[in-house]
Design a protein around this motif. Structure first.
Motif, short mmCIF file in Angstrom:
data_model
loop_
_atom_site.label_atom_id
_atom_site.label_comp_id
_atom_site.label_asym_id
_atom_site.label_seq_id
_atom_site.Cartn_x
_atom_site.Cartn_y
_atom_site.Cartn_z
N LYS A 181 0.83 -1.20 0.00
CA LYS A 181 0.00 0.00 0.00
C LYS A 181 0.87 1.25 0.00
O LYS A 181 0.47 2.29 -0.54
N GLU A 182 2.03 1.17 0.60
CA GLU A 182 2.90 2.34 0.74
C GLU A 182 3.64 2.67 -0.54
O GLU A 182 3.67 3.83 -0.98
N THR A 183 4.22 1.66 -1.17
CA THR A 183 5.08 1.91 -2.34
C THR A 183 4.45 1.50 -3.67
O THR A 183 4.90 1.92 -4.73
N GLY A 184 3.45 0.63 -3.62
CA GLY A 184 2.85 0.11 -4.85
C GLY A 184 3.65 -1.01 -5.47
O GLY A 184 3.27 -1.54 -6.51
N GLU A 185 4.77 -1.39 -4.85
CA GLU A 185 5.60 -2.47 -5.39
C GLU A 185 4.94 -3.82 -5.16
O GLU A 185 4.25 -4.04 -4.16
N GLN A 186 5.18 -4.74 -6.10
CA GLN A 186 4.60 -6.08 -5.99
C GLN A 186 5.37 -6.92 -4.99
O GLN A 186 6.58 -7.02 -5.04
N VAL A 187 4.62 -7.54 -4.07
CA VAL A 187 5.19 -8.42 -3.06
C VAL A 187 5.20 -9.86 -3.58
O VAL A 187 6.15 -10.60 -3.39
N ARG A 188 4.13 -10.25 -4.21
CA ARG A 188 4.03 -11.55 -4.85
C ARG A 188 2.95 -11.48 -5.92
O ARG A 188 2.10 -10.59 -5.89
N GLY A 189 3.00 -12.40 -6.88
CA GLY A 189 1.99 -12.37 -7.92
C GLY A 189 2.07 -13.59 -8.82
O GLY A 189 3.07 -14.30 -8.82
N PHE A 190 1.01 -13.82 -9.58
CA PHE A 190 0.94 -14.96 -10.47
C PHE A 190 -0.26 -14.80 -11.39
O PHE A 190 -1.13 -13.95 -11.16
N GLY A 191 -0.32 -15.61 -12.43
CA GLY A 191 -1.47 -15.65 -13.30
C GLY A 191 -2.44 -16.69 -12.80
O GLY A 191 -2.05 -17.81 -12.46
N LEU A 192 -3.72 -16.33 -12.71
CA LEU A 192 -4.73 -17.24 -12.18
C LEU A 192 -5.31 -18.09 -13.29
O LEU A 192 -5.90 -17.58 -14.24
N ASN A 193 -5.11 -19.40 -13.19
CA ASN A 193 -5.73 -20.37 -14.09
C ASN A 193 -6.37 -21.44 -13.23
O ASN A 193 -5.70 -22.31 -12.71
N GLY A 194 -7.67 -21.34 -13.04
CA GLY A 194 -8.36 -22.30 -12.17
C GLY A 194 -8.48 -21.74 -10.76
O GLY A 194 -9.14 -20.72 -10.54
N LYS A 195 -7.81 -22.38 -9.79
CA LYS A 195 -7.93 -21.99 -8.39
C LYS A 195 -6.55 -21.74 -7.78
O LYS A 195 -5.56 -22.32 -8.20
N ALA A 196 -6.53 -20.87 -6.77
CA ALA A 196 -5.28 -20.60 -6.06
C ALA A 196 -5.59 -19.93 -4.73
O ALA A 196 -6.64 -19.31 -4.56
N ASN A 197 -4.66 -20.08 -3.78
CA ASN A 197 -4.73 -19.39 -2.50
C ASN A 197 -3.56 -18.43 -2.41
O ASN A 197 -2.44 -18.76 -2.80
N VAL A 198 -3.80 -17.25 -1.86
CA VAL A 198 -2.72 -16.28 -1.70
C VAL A 198 -2.91 -15.53 -0.39
O VAL A 198 -4.03 -15.20 0.01
N MET A 199 -1.79 -15.28 0.32
CA MET A 199 -1.84 -14.56 1.57
C MET A 199 -1.63 -13.07 1.33
O MET A 199 -0.79 -12.68 0.52
N VAL A 200 -2.39 -12.24 2.07
CA VAL A 200 -2.27 -10.79 1.97
C VAL A 200 -2.15 -10.22 3.38
O VAL A 200 -3.00 -10.48 4.23
N GLU A 201 -1.09 -9.45 3.63
CA GLU A 201 -0.87 -8.84 4.93
C GLU A 201 -1.54 -7.48 4.98
O GLU A 201 -1.88 -6.88 3.96
N ALA A 202 -1.71 -6.94 6.22
CA ALA A 202 -2.43 -5.68 6.41
C ALA A 202 -1.78 -4.51 5.68
O ALA A 202 -2.47 -3.58 5.25
N GLU A 203 -0.45 -4.54 5.53
CA GLU A 203 0.23 -3.44 4.85
C GLU A 203 0.17 -3.55 3.33
O GLU A 203 0.67 -2.69 2.62
#
Length: 196
Positions: free
Chosen positions: A60-82
């Motif tokens: 949220k502060e810098t706009g930089e990507q912390v993690r990412g991927f292309g969604l094909n089907g299903k996936a789980n991803v963790m997101v922190e408060a910041e």
């Protein structure tokens, strides 16, 4: 590219909550999802339309990507408060995403890691569930391609008969933009591990 801030969940007084939502992402648009009441949450995503979706967790502060991927089907991803979750639809038609969110404990991550951007290919007719600890648990659809940004040293696991085995560890031998055929790698790993 249009951006939409589509969902804000304020769960005052609730320590644990599971919510399921459906979002329609217009063509060439993105949506931002934020649950500020959680220190960290796990988002379970599934795509019911054929369009490709880029999933990104951004600071949220810098706009930089912390993690990412292309969604094909299903996936789980963790997101922190910041951070915030951003889903981008670069296709010329509307995409439909279903997600379920549950509060979770954040994983420990090392700072100053080097990342590699590459693709996981599934050229088989079967879905391939993978486990990428601290990042996501993607389910590669048949004949699909999923882009990921993973740190050097990150392990990827596959399951066989209920047990978890190492598929590969991300290292400098994987070049940016590489395409890894996961079905072939699993076949080779089964032979190496003498799995029957």
């Amino acid at each position: 590219m249009r951006n939409f801030y589509v969902f804000l969940c304020l769960l005052a007084g609730l320590s644990s909550c599971v919510s399921t939502s459906l979002v329609r992402i217009p063509a060439n648009s993105s949506v931002e999802i934020d649950y500020p009441a959680y220190d960290a949450y796990m988002a379970s995503l599934s795509k019911s339309s054929p369009e490709g979706i880029a999933v990104a967790v951004l600071s949220k502060e810098t706009g930089e990507q912390v993690r990412g991927f292309g969604l094909n089907g299903k996936a789980n991803v963790m997101v922190e408060a910041e951070n915030k979750l951003v889903l981008t639809n670069d296709s010329p038609s509307e995409a439909v995403i279903k997600w379920q969110v549950e509060e979770t404990e954040r994983w420990e991550e090392k700072d100053d890691r080097t990342y590699v951007s590459f693709s996981l290919l599934n050229k088989s007719a079967q879905s391939i569930p993978l486990i990428i600890p601290t990042v996501m648990n993607p389910n590669l659809s048949p004949f699909s391609k999923s882009g990921v940004d993973l740190a050097i040293g990150q392990k990827i696991y596959f399951k066989y008969k209920g047990k978890r085995y190492t598929l590969l560890t991300v290292d400098r031998s994987i070049a940016d933009g590489a395409e890894l055929e996961v079905d072939k790698i699993i076949k080779r790993r089964k032979e190496e591990l003498k799995l029957k």
